[in-house]
Write an enzyme that holds these catalytic residues in place. Structure first.
Site: not given
Ligand code: ADE
Ligand code: ZN
Length: 344
Positions: A15, A202, A205
């Site tokens: 990633h 993703h 987060e």
């Molecule tokens: N694009 C680049 N880094 C990211 C992240 N940590 N979360 C979501 N989109 C991203």
């Molecule tokens: Zn990312």
């Protein structure tokens, strides 16, 4: 295990964003050579525009850095050079296999490079790097960007399909997890999966378990980018462990976006101990001001991971790679061979 040993340890990274790997020094150099205006003309004053500072706390602050970075995407040559430099850095950290992800729409929309030329430039950079650093295998993941919506997502998917036979192996969903859920993208992911792409999203987060559940149940995610906030839902955490869905963990990025408060409180250790498939990546090393060796140092110093643990996580990453079985097996064997030498 000193820093030099950590740097030389054979690694796998799943990633890393190409756009987020831009170092402030590279941005300045490219801007100066091409007469591209940036908000500052030396590295230290440019840094807060393109790298996380102590004032930045959220995913949206983090993503804000990409508006200045985007100013330099004025020609395919910039993208070729970025790709070469990112692979060069990876090779210098003894990364044997890396999946680099990028959003063809963002790279194209910023300054008007046609999308196929974005893809061609990335492949030229990859080919030039292959000649110099043949030990580092590279594959690409195409990003659909949440806030750009499904019409742009369709365009990104078309790029993935057009270059599938040239090392484009996966499709991802990135961007604004706070405001844009994954469900509208389900049809695009289903087509990507049927075409044979690996699927990673993703999730977990900037939002909690509902976002991770939707990534798995609606979009059929085979891996999850981050997933840190599954701690909020024990049943989801158990599902991820039981199904062996690997997490692409990026500790420094998680602190910078507010997904975890401190290194010490990061759940990676408890995930690892409970048998969740944990892998380690940088996410956006330029924006975060780190490299993968730095992340291994943090895991060793602040979370008590040993060399053996780090090796085990690299083998888990090789197992989770979007590669055919025979290539995955060869990668794992080459890592195991080097780890045996490394421990002597
Ligand atoms: N694009 C680049 N880094 C990211 C992240 N940590 N979360 C979501 N989109 C991203
Ligand atoms: Zn990312």
């Amino acid at each position: 295990m000193n820093d030099d040993l950590l740097r030389r340890m054979p690694k796998v990274e799943l990633h890393r964003h190409l756009e987020g790997a831009f170092r402030p020094e590279w941005l300045l150099e490219i801007a100066q050579e091409n007469g591209i205006p940036l908000p500052a003309s030396n590295t230290e004053s440019l840094r807060p525009y393109v790298q996380v500072t102590a004032q930045d706390r959220s995913l949206l602050d983090f993503l804000g850095k990409f508006s200045v970075i985007g100013q330099v995407f004025t020609s395919p040559l910039v993208i070729e050079r970025l790709t070469f430099k990112v692979i060069e850095e990876a090779a210098r950290e003894n990364i044997h296999y890396i999946e680099l992800r990028f959003d063809p729409c963002y790279m194209s929309l910023c300054r008007g490079i046609p999308m196929p030329l974005v893809a061609e430039a990335i492949l030229s950079g990859r080919d030039r790097a292959k000649g110099r650093y043949p030990k580092t295998q590279v594959r690409f993941i195409v990003i659909l960007q949440r806030q750009l919506g499904t019409v742009m997502g369709e365009k990104a998917l078309q790029i993935a399909l057009a270059y599938q036979d040239q090392g484009f192996v996966g499709v991802d969903l990135a961007g604004d997890e706070v405001n844009v859920p994954p469900e509208p993208f389900a049809g695009l992911f289903s087509r990507a999966e049927r075409a044979g792409f690996g699927i990673t999203l993703h999730a977990g987060e900037a939002r909690g378990s509902e976002s991770v559940r939707a990534a798995i149940e609606t979009c059929n995610a085979q891996r999850i980018g981050h997933g840190v906030r599954i701690t909020e839902d024990p049943s989801l955490r158990e599902l991820i462990r039981e199904r062996g869905i690997p997490l692409e963990i990026c500790v420094t990025s998680n602190i910078q976006t507010g997904a975890s408060r401190t290194y010490e409180e990061h759940p990676i250790r408890s995930f690892y101990e409970s048998g969740i498939q944990v892998t380690v990546s940088t996410d956006d090393p330029g924006v975060s001001g780190i490299d993968l060796t730095h992340e291994y140092g943090v895991l060793k110093d602040k979370l008590c991971f040993t060399a053996k643990d780090l090796q085990k996580m690299n083998l888990a990453a090789a197992e989770a790679a979007f590669l055919p079985l025979s290539e995955k097996t060869a990668l794992k064997e080459s890592l195991e061979l080097e780890y045996r030498k490394y421990s002597q």
